[in-house]
Design an enzyme around this catalytic site. Structure first.
Site, PDB file in Angstrom:
ATOM      1  N   TYR A 182      87.293 -59.202 -20.721  1.00 46.64           N
ATOM      2  CA  TYR A 182      86.741 -59.432 -22.064  1.00 46.64           C
ATOM      3  C   TYR A 182      87.825 -59.219 -23.122  1.00 46.64           C
ATOM      4  CZ  TYR A 182      83.902 -58.851 -26.263  1.00 46.64           C
ATOM      5  OH  TYR A 182      83.373 -58.970 -27.530  1.00 46.64           O
ATOM      6  N   LYS A 239      89.518 -61.981 -25.832  1.00 41.68           N
ATOM      7  CA  LYS A 239      89.495 -61.790 -27.283  1.00 41.68           C
ATOM      8  C   LYS A 239      90.905 -61.748 -27.859  1.00 41.68           C
ATOM      9  CE  LYS A 239      85.151 -62.045 -27.771  1.00 41.68           C
ATOM     10  NZ  LYS A 239      84.565 -63.130 -28.586  1.00 41.68           N
ATOM     11  N   THR A 267      73.160 -57.644 -30.588  1.00 45.83           N
ATOM     12  CA  THR A 267      72.900 -58.923 -29.927  1.00 45.83           C
ATOM     13  C   THR A 267      72.675 -58.688 -28.437  1.00 45.83           C
ATOM     14  OG1 THR A 267      75.205 -59.369 -29.326  1.00 45.83           O
ATOM     15  CG2 THR A 267      74.501 -60.058 -31.540  1.00 45.83           C
TER      16      THR A 267
END
Length: 173
Positions: free
Chosen positions: A113, A117, A150
């Protein structure tokens, strides 16, 4: 408002989306790259890419590059077209493993991850440099939205889920 489907984990879907969008012959003033996955178990996109890198980075990279000429046509001296890419502060701990972009040697959801990014941040910086050098009326910006409540957190450890459930109303956007 009109919906056009695009699966950023599929190079074919991205190309089909761009084709459908181009057929509409509309200007494109703003492109927001904001799709992504976080801390998913090791799995691949339909094109065989590690999912974090494939969806979070390669999908946005391809979409942006396929729409760049449309953005250039839409930007003017008084109103630049804009590319806004959503990244994460996690990029600060990311390492770009150029010899193992697919995380095949040792998979870590956190590492994959963070690498995706970081790749987004570096891509956006380089894109802005190229756009400026060419005198383009397009700007490329990368942003960190902060901690947002989220579904991205569905793959975190249960302890983190409990802490999120208890504090999200206070600390999360």
């Amino acid at each position: 408002v009109e919906f056009l489907y695009c699966d950023l984990a599929s190079m074919k879907s991205i190309r089909q989306f761009v084709q459908r969008f181009r057929a509409k012959n509309c200007p494109l003033h703003v492109l927001v790259n904001n799709a992504g996955v976080m801390l998913v178990p090791e799995r691949k996109t339909e094109d065989g890419f590690e999912e974090h890198f494939g969806l979070n980075y390669l999908g946005h990279f391809l979409l942006t590059n396929l729409l760049l000429d449309k953005l250039r046509q839409s930007g003017t001296h008084s109103h630049n077209a804009r590319i806004i890419t959503v990244s994460s502060a996690t990029h600060y701990v990311g390492k770009l493993h150029l010899s193992d972009l697919q995380s095949r040697c040792s998979y870590s959801p956190h590492g994959a991850y963070a690498q995706s990014k970081l790749a987004l941040v570096l891509f956006t910086y380089q894109l802005q440099h190229l756009l400026t050098a060419n005198g383009s009326h397009v700007t490329a910006n990368v942003v960190d939205p902060g901690v947002v409540n989220t579904e991205l957190y569905k793959h975190v450890f249960w302890v983190v889920k409990v802490a999120k459930w208890m504090t999200a109303w206070l600390f999360f956007k």
